[in-house]
Design a protein around this motif. Structure first.
Motif, mmCIF file in Angstrom:
data_model
loop_
_atom_site.group_PDB
_atom_site.id
_atom_site.type_symbol
_atom_site.label_atom_id
_atom_site.label_comp_id
_atom_site.label_asym_id
_atom_site.label_seq_id
_atom_site.Cartn_x
_atom_site.Cartn_y
_atom_site.Cartn_z
ATOM 1 N N UNK A 225 0.856 -1.176 0.000
ATOM 2 C CA UNK A 225 0.000 0.000 0.000
ATOM 3 C C UNK A 225 0.895 1.230 0.000
ATOM 4 N N UNK A 226 0.755 2.070 -1.020
ATOM 5 C CA UNK A 226 1.564 3.284 -1.122
ATOM 6 C C UNK A 226 0.666 4.498 -1.228
ATOM 7 N N UNK A 227 1.193 5.628 -0.784
ATOM 8 C CA UNK A 227 0.429 6.872 -0.782
ATOM 9 C C UNK A 227 0.043 7.319 -2.184
ATOM 10 N N UNK A 228 0.951 7.125 -3.149
ATOM 11 C CA UNK A 228 0.704 7.628 -4.507
ATOM 12 C C UNK A 228 0.406 6.525 -5.508
ATOM 13 N N UNK A 229 0.135 5.326 -5.013
ATOM 14 C CA UNK A 229 -0.186 4.219 -5.907
ATOM 15 C C UNK A 229 -1.661 3.885 -5.872
ATOM 16 N N UNK A 230 -2.127 3.021 -6.775
ATOM 17 C CA UNK A 230 -3.540 2.636 -6.793
ATOM 18 C C UNK A 230 -3.913 1.783 -5.589
ATOM 19 N N UNK A 231 -5.156 1.881 -5.190
ATOM 20 C CA UNK A 231 -5.676 1.104 -4.074
ATOM 21 C C UNK A 231 -7.033 0.541 -4.473
ATOM 22 N N UNK A 232 -7.192 -0.760 -4.319
ATOM 23 C CA UNK A 232 -8.427 -1.439 -4.685
ATOM 24 C C UNK A 232 -9.291 -1.590 -3.429
ATOM 25 N N UNK A 233 -10.541 -1.137 -3.497
ATOM 26 C CA UNK A 233 -11.465 -1.238 -2.373
ATOM 27 C C UNK A 233 -12.678 -2.051 -2.819
ATOM 28 N N UNK A 234 -13.055 -3.031 -2.009
ATOM 29 C CA UNK A 234 -14.191 -3.877 -2.383
ATOM 30 C C UNK A 234 -15.503 -3.103 -2.390
#
Length: 347
Positions: free
Chosen positions: A91-100
């Motif tokens: 998990x990075x501040x400026x990277x993509x994040x997948x949320x269900x």
């Protein structure tokens, strides 16, 4: 490279503040982000979208920091942040994040037009923060809080914060609302309404049309003004705002505790106006003679014991089977609860 994934993003976007929370599948808070009002009706569309983005950005930044350091987040008004779950992807501040699942409870969503504006704001904020969601649910903040708090069981939610509104749901799943028309034509019993009545009381005393009140000294001191004419000028200046006026409600509570008659009358009327909205909802849904839960939320009802007590007494007299929820939970907990219900249904 795999995209990091988190079960739930819940957002409570009210007229005073916006709170974004990432949680695990059990509702345990992993990270939180806070910003200002994201009610576009009060701040404008662009400003509201920016505050929504800022809250999600802060929560995502905290989530990334927790994952990297394995430490808890800074102290906040919500329960402590738990260590981020172990993910195969970083998990990075400026990277993509997948949320269900994402659930947004946003103030100001009252009409079809509001829904279009706010859904655009939500998608813009998710794009800016690189949050990709499998499911996006956008509702009025009161609807989300009510459904989450009752789980669909009969209940009435009264919110009296900066603004005010009443929602209800009966045993048949039918719903109704009252109020929520905004500070210009409604929001009776809200922090803004109480603050405005305090200003009126001060000016009425100045004119000789109203009773003597300690609110005059309290308001002038709080606003750093010299006299009533400066107060009048402040009301029509660029310094005046809904939020600053709502802050004056705390002074009314202080004055009532000091046995100020004008302050007491303002708070009595505030409680009675809120109950009028609740009575309307009960009548529409045929709930008066049935058991249901009453949920009281928002700064006025959480922090003003006089208004809360008078409103509770009104319910006990009119609907003896009603149960007042004394948990005093923040609205975000209702939004989270709704998100968890949606996650479990999707399994």
């Amino acid at each position: 490279m795999m995209t990091a994934k988190v079960p739930l993003l819940a957002v409570d976007g009210g007229g005073t503040k916006c709170l974004a929370v990432f949680t695990d599948e059990n509702g345990r808070m992993l990270a939180t982000g806070r910003s200002g009002s994201c009610n576009y009706q009060g701040t404008g569309r662009e400003a509201a979208a920016l505050e929504l983005t800022r809250a999600i950005e802060e929560a995502k930044r905290q989530l990334a920091g927790s994952a990297a350091e394995g430490s808890n987040a800074p102290e906040s008004s919500v329960p402590p942040v738990s260590p981020a779950p172990q993910e195969e992807a970083t998990i990075t501040e400026d990277g993509p994040l997948h949320v269900s699942c994402t659930v947004f409870g946003i103030a100001g969503l009252d009409t079809e037009h509001d829904g279009q504006v706010i859904e655009d704001m939500v998608r813009e904020a998710l794009d800016r923060t690189q949050v990709v969601a499998d499911l996006i649910v956008v509702e009025n903040d009161g609807v989300a809080a009510l459904l989450g708090a009752t789980g669909g069981a009969p209940g009435i939610l009264i919110i009296a914060g900066t603004g005010s509104i009443v929602y209800g749901i009966n045993a048949n799943g039918e719903s109704a609302r009252a109020g929520g028309w905004g500070h210009r034509v409604g929001d009776e019993g809200s922090g803004y309404w109480i603050g405005k009545q305090a200003i009126n009381a001060v000016l009425r005393e100045f004119d000789g049309r109203g009773r003597r009140t300690g609110l005059t000294d309290k308001l002038l001191r709080h606003l750093r003004l010299q006299n009533e004419e400066e107060l009048f000028n402040w009301v029509y200046s660029a310094e005046y705002s809904v939020n600053k006026t709502a802050e004056l409600s705390k002074l009314v509570s202080e004055a009532e505790q000091e046995r100020d008659e004008a302050a007491r009358l303002i708070l009595e009327t505030a409680a009675d106006e809120l109950f009028l909205g609740a009575r309307s909802v009960m009548d529409k849904l045929g709930m008066a003679a049935a058991p249901f839960t009453v949920i009281l939320q928002g700064g006025v009802l959480q922090n003003n014991p006089f208004v809360r007590s008078r409103l509770a007494d009104s319910f006990r007299a009119a609907s003896p089977l009603a149960q007042i929820d004394e948990a005093k939970k923040e609205p975000i907990h209702g939004v989270i609860a709704q998100g968890l219900q949606l996650l479990r249904r999707g399994k």
